[in-house]
Design a protein around this motif. Structure first.
Motif, PDB file in Angstrom:
ATOM      1  N   PHE A 102       0.809  -1.219   0.000  1.00  0.00           N
ATOM      2  CA  PHE A 102       0.000   0.000   0.000  1.00  0.00           C
ATOM      3  C   PHE A 102       0.846   1.276   0.000  1.00  0.00           C
ATOM      4  O   PHE A 102       0.302   2.375  -0.102  1.00  0.00           O
ATOM      5  N   PRO A 107      -1.220   0.939   6.961  1.00  0.00           N
ATOM      6  CA  PRO A 107      -2.456   0.584   6.254  1.00  0.00           C
ATOM      7  C   PRO A 107      -3.587   0.378   7.260  1.00  0.00           C
ATOM      8  O   PRO A 107      -3.356  -0.051   8.395  1.00  0.00           O
ATOM      9  N   GLU A 111      -7.884  -2.115   4.667  1.00  0.00           N
ATOM     10  CA  GLU A 111      -6.910  -2.370   3.600  1.00  0.00           C
ATOM     11  C   GLU A 111      -6.202  -3.696   3.832  1.00  0.00           C
ATOM     12  O   GLU A 111      -6.031  -4.496   2.893  1.00  0.00           O
TER      13      GLU A 111
END
Length: 238
Positions: A102, A107, A111
């Motif tokens: 990411f 994150p 996610e």
């Protein structure tokens, strides 16, 4: 990601609906010591991705019951649920990969769960190592690749992110007779101090599976730089 419930999945099971069990009959027929983690959204992906770790070591410290749990066929799946999906532990091997994927230090839980819910996770080495500092043998790597190719065919995997850049590991793959003449080097741009390896494996039907070898995320791992490489290989996170 909304968790699917069908295809062999039961939202009330101990994997809390995060695991796709629909491949289990085929995978069980491969006689693997540990079954891979298959995210509930894996099957629906246009490009199916496997994250390939390395090994499991004996952390039982003489506790027979704990050792038995480590050797259980679902051990890797249970560990991945707890370490990756539920994040009960800091676990650098998953947290650093998430950061790279990411390209951000923290994150979100959504996610993280989206990522591990749409990929498969497996280990290359198919025996339990005696300690965390023990290293796999060349035979471990060669056998692991032979068996992983069977898993990849079963899952119809199209791309693989491999933890570890050891030359022995890469050479073991290149040395397989079944892949003679079928391996091609892929050009992929590195980043500052980061030198990935990317290969393409052609199968008998003419389709290809791509592999990206990265530094093991539990080691000294520059996630900001490796993130550029992972994004180039996998594309922007969905």
């Amino acid at each position: 990601m909304e968790r699917a419930v069908g295809g062999g999945m039961d939202s009330t099971d101990r994997f809390k609906g995060w695991l796709d069990c629909s491949y289990d009959e085929q995978l069980t027929n491969l006689n693997l010591p540990w079954l891979p983690w298959i995210g509930a959204g894996f099957r629906e992906q246009k490009v199916r991705t496997v994250v390939l770790g390395e090994s499991v070591y004996d952390y039982s410290k003489g506790d027979a019951a704990k050792r038995e749990r480590i050797l259980h066929q679902d051990s890797l799946r249970t560990r991945h649920l707890n370490h990756a999906i539920l994040a009960k532990f800091k676990s650098r091997y998953v947290r650093n990969f998430e950061r790279a994927y990411f390209r951000k230090e923290k994150p979100t839980a959504q996610e993280r769960q989206d990522l591990w819910g749409r990929v498969a996770y497996h280990n290359l080495v198919l025996r339990m190592l005696r300690a965390s500092r023990a290293r796999p043998s060349d035979a471990d790597y060669a056998n692991g690749w032979e068996r992983f190719l069977e898993v990849a065919r079963c899952l119809d995997a199209k791309q693989v992110v491999v933890y570890g850049l050891e030359q022995r590991k890469i050479n073991a793959l290149r040395s397989l007779q079944s892949l003679h003449g079928r391996i091609q080097h892929l050009e992929i741009t590195g980043a500052a101090g980061v030198k990935p390896v990317a290969l393409s494996l052609a199968n008998a039907s003419g389709s290809c599976m791509r592999l990206l070898f990265i530094r093991h995320p539990s080691a000294f791992f520059r996630w900001e730089e490796w993130g550029k490489v992972v994004q180039q290989f996998c594309g922007e996170p969905a």
